[in-house]
Motif scaffolding. Structure first.
Motif, PDB file in Angstrom:
ATOM      1  N   SER A   1       0.590  -1.181   0.026  1.00 20.80           N
ATOM      2  CA  SER A   1       0.100  -0.265   0.497  1.00 20.80           C
ATOM      3  C   SER A   1       1.320   1.390   0.302  1.00 20.80           C
ATOM      4  O   SER A   1       0.253   1.949  -0.755  1.00 20.80           O
ATOM      5  N   VAL A   2       2.004   1.010   0.649  1.00 23.43           N
ATOM      6  CA  VAL A   2       2.499   1.913   0.758  1.00 23.43           C
ATOM      7  C   VAL A   2       3.539   2.381  -0.800  1.00 23.43           C
ATOM      8  O   VAL A   2       3.440   3.597  -1.588  1.00 23.43           O
ATOM      9  N   ARG A   3       3.347   1.656  -1.356  1.00 16.29           N
ATOM     10  CA  ARG A   3       4.181   1.718  -2.330  1.00 16.29           C
ATOM     11  C   ARG A   3       3.487   2.125  -3.967  1.00 16.29           C
ATOM     12  O   ARG A   3       3.866   2.918  -4.381  1.00 16.29           O
ATOM     13  N   ARG A   4       1.988   1.360  -3.302  1.00 20.81           N
ATOM     14  CA  ARG A   4       1.281   2.567  -3.789  1.00 20.81           C
ATOM     15  C   ARG A   4       0.606   3.670  -4.254  1.00 20.81           C
ATOM     16  O   ARG A   4       0.581   4.815  -5.080  1.00 20.81           O
ATOM     17  N   ARG A   5       0.320   4.577  -2.424  1.00 20.96           N
ATOM     18  CA  ARG A   5      -0.103   4.871  -2.555  1.00 20.96           C
ATOM     19  C   ARG A   5       1.890   6.656  -2.434  1.00 20.96           C
ATOM     20  O   ARG A   5       1.424   7.813  -2.549  1.00 20.96           O
ATOM     21  N   GLY A   6       2.350   6.248  -2.428  1.00 24.33           N
ATOM     22  CA  GLY A   6       3.815   7.270  -2.347  1.00 24.33           C
ATOM     23  C   GLY A   6       4.247   8.043  -1.305  1.00 24.33           C
ATOM     24  O   GLY A   6       5.519   8.570  -0.508  1.00 24.33           O
ATOM     25  N   TRP A   7       3.055   6.696   0.128  1.00 25.92           N
ATOM     26  CA  TRP A   7       3.581   7.633   1.442  1.00 25.92           C
ATOM     27  C   TRP A   7       3.041   6.774   2.116  1.00 25.92           C
ATOM     28  O   TRP A   7       2.619   5.689   2.091  1.00 25.92           O
ATOM     29  N   ALA A   8       4.100   6.634   3.893  1.00 19.19           N
ATOM     30  CA  ALA A   8       3.303   5.609   5.136  1.00 19.19           C
ATOM     31  C   ALA A   8       3.003   6.672   6.133  1.00 19.19           C
ATOM     32  O   ALA A   8       3.460   7.714   6.128  1.00 19.19           O
ATOM     33  N   GLN A   9       2.151   5.783   7.229  1.00 17.30           N
ATOM     34  CA  GLN A   9       2.013   6.368   8.731  1.00 17.30           C
ATOM     35  C   GLN A   9       1.724   5.650   9.090  1.00 17.30           C
ATOM     36  O   GLN A   9       2.266   4.057   9.064  1.00 17.30           O
ATOM     37  N   SER A  10       2.397   6.358  10.918  1.00 20.25           N
ATOM     38  CA  SER A  10       2.799   4.896  11.845  1.00 20.25           C
ATOM     39  C   SER A  10       1.527   5.719  13.061  1.00 20.25           C
ATOM     40  O   SER A  10       1.670   7.022  13.373  1.00 20.25           O
ATOM     41  N   ILE A  11       1.075   5.065  13.723  1.00 24.69           N
ATOM     42  CA  ILE A  11       0.243   5.174  14.759  1.00 24.69           C
ATOM     43  C   ILE A  11       0.491   4.564  15.956  1.00 24.69           C
ATOM     44  O   ILE A  11       0.212   3.092  15.870  1.00 24.69           O
ATOM     45  N   GLY A  12       1.579   5.230  16.746  1.00 28.81           N
ATOM     46  CA  GLY A  12       1.812   4.108  18.319  1.00 28.81           C
ATOM     47  C   GLY A  12       2.769   2.806  18.317  1.00 28.81           C
ATOM     48  O   GLY A  12       2.756   2.420  18.731  1.00 28.81           O
ATOM     49  N   GLU A  13       3.360   3.263  16.649  1.00 25.78           N
ATOM     50  CA  GLU A  13       4.957   2.374  16.967  1.00 25.78           C
ATOM     51  C   GLU A  13       5.818   1.866  16.944  1.00 25.78           C
ATOM     52  O   GLU A  13       6.014   1.124  17.449  1.00 25.78           O
ATOM     53  N   ARG A  14       6.594   3.430  17.021  1.00 22.52           N
ATOM     54  CA  ARG A  14       8.043   3.381  17.689  1.00 22.52           C
ATOM     55  C   ARG A  14       7.614   4.156  19.142  1.00 22.52           C
ATOM     56  O   ARG A  14       8.786   2.941  19.971  1.00 22.52           O
ATOM     57  N   GLU A  15       6.077   4.514  19.307  1.00 17.42           N
ATOM     58  CA  GLU A  15       6.608   5.041  21.172  1.00 17.42           C
ATOM     59  C   GLU A  15       5.131   5.655  20.644  1.00 17.42           C
ATOM     60  O   GLU A  15       4.438   5.666  20.146  1.00 17.42           O
ATOM     61  N   PRO A  16       3.772   4.916  22.019  1.00 16.85           N
ATOM     62  CA  PRO A  16       2.609   4.975  22.139  1.00 16.85           C
ATOM     63  C   PRO A  16       2.642   6.418  22.786  1.00 16.85           C
ATOM     64  O   PRO A  16       3.729   7.407  23.001  1.00 16.85           O
ATOM     65  N   GLY A  17       1.363   7.364  22.407  1.00 15.50           N
ATOM     66  CA  GLY A  17       1.360   8.604  22.085  1.00 15.50           C
ATOM     67  C   GLY A  17       1.387   9.196  21.448  1.00 15.50           C
ATOM     68  O   GLY A  17       0.719  10.266  20.476  1.00 15.50           O
ATOM     69  N   LEU A  18       2.292   9.022  20.328  1.00 12.92           N
ATOM     70  CA  LEU A  18       3.342   9.241  19.138  1.00 12.92           C
ATOM     71  C   LEU A  18       2.622   8.323  17.392  1.00 12.92           C
ATOM     72  O   LEU A  18       2.359   7.680  16.957  1.00 12.92           O
ATOM     73  N   ALA A  19       2.691   9.902  16.578  1.00 11.41           N
ATOM     74  CA  ALA A  19       2.063   9.454  15.417  1.00 11.41           C
ATOM     75  C   ALA A  19       2.877   9.963  14.493  1.00 11.41           C
ATOM     76  O   ALA A  19       3.797  10.925  14.244  1.00 11.41           O
ATOM     77  N   SER A  20       3.236   9.363  12.719  1.00  7.99           N
ATOM     78  CA  SER A  20       4.033   9.953  11.515  1.00  7.99           C
ATOM     79  C   SER A  20       3.632   9.902  10.427  1.00  7.99           C
ATOM     80  O   SER A  20       2.370   9.398  10.603  1.00  7.99           O
TER      81      SER A  20
END
Length: 240
Positions: A170-189
């Protein structure tokens, strides 16, 4: 080609430039190199062999002359300089536009390293100092840096990751990525790819902040800004 048309007054450099220019069109045998450059056969052979010694020229499986790996290394170094020169202004603009912290990551082995940052000036923020090495198993930047890898590295990178092959598709298809709490709880990117002239992904632009501001769907608001910033850095890398 008439050497006099491009003469700099330093004959050996002019002839070298003609040889490299001819090889930019594709592989060439010695006879083809002579025909393309107009150089005498002994001169073309001598210079091509000297360039091969310095890795500016190489041979393909059929023994034809081709552009060598040293040129790619020099191009990459120049691109790196252009990337770092452009990173500060682009990340600062991204921070000011979105109101969130912005970072630039590059893969280094099994980690991703922050090579530039523009931190949010106040309030809740995600502070990632330059030089920080973060895992390649979590986060939107890791997704970007892995999504376009060669198959072997791609599947190796998925082992133990918080994201799946389907997610990276999906990342390759749309050209961007998101994450919600993956690296640290409470953070998104949200992250987007920076590419070199061969379209290889060389870095990831990332916007980070607390989930309470970015929401659980941060890409809806921030993907365009991340992609635009990444495209500006790609332009800087690809053009002097």
């Amino acid at each position: 080609m008439d050497i006099s048309d491009i003469s700099s007054g330093v004959g050996v450099l002019d002839k070298t430039d003609v040889i490299l220019g001819a090889l930019a069109s594709g592989p060439a045998s010695l006879a083809e190199l002579v025909a393309a450059t107009g150089l005498a056969r002994p001169t073309a052979h001598r210079l091509a062999m000297a360039l091969e010694h310095h890795r500016l020229v190489a041979r393909d499986v059929e023994g034809r002359f081709v552009l060598g790996p040293r040129l790619a290394e020099l191009s990459a170094a120049a691109g790196e300089d252009r990337l770092m020169a452009a990173a500060g202004p682009v990340l600062t603009s991204l921070r000011d536009t979105t109101g969130e912290s912005a970072q630039l990551y590059r893969r280094q082995g099994e980690t991703r390293v922050c090579i530039a940052t523009a931190e949010r000036m106040a309030g809740l923020r995600d502070i990632v100092p330059v030089g920080s090495a973060l895992p390649m198993k979590v986060g939107s930047a890791a997704q970007i840096l892995l999504a376009w890898e060669e198959p072997e590295r791609f599947y190796q990178g998925l082992r133990g990751a918080r994201f799946t092959a389907a997610a990276l598709s999906s990342v390759r298809r749309r050209g961007w990525a998101q994450s919600i709490g993956e690296r640290e709880p409470g953070l998104a990117s949200v992250s987007a790819p920076v590419r070199d002239p061969s379209r290889r992904v060389v870095a990831a632009v990332t916007i980070t902040g607390p989930i309470q501001r970015l929401t659980r769907h941060p890409g809806a608001r921030l993907a365009k800004a991340a992609v635009d910033a990444a495209d500006r850095l790609t332009e800087a890398v690809c053009h002097s």
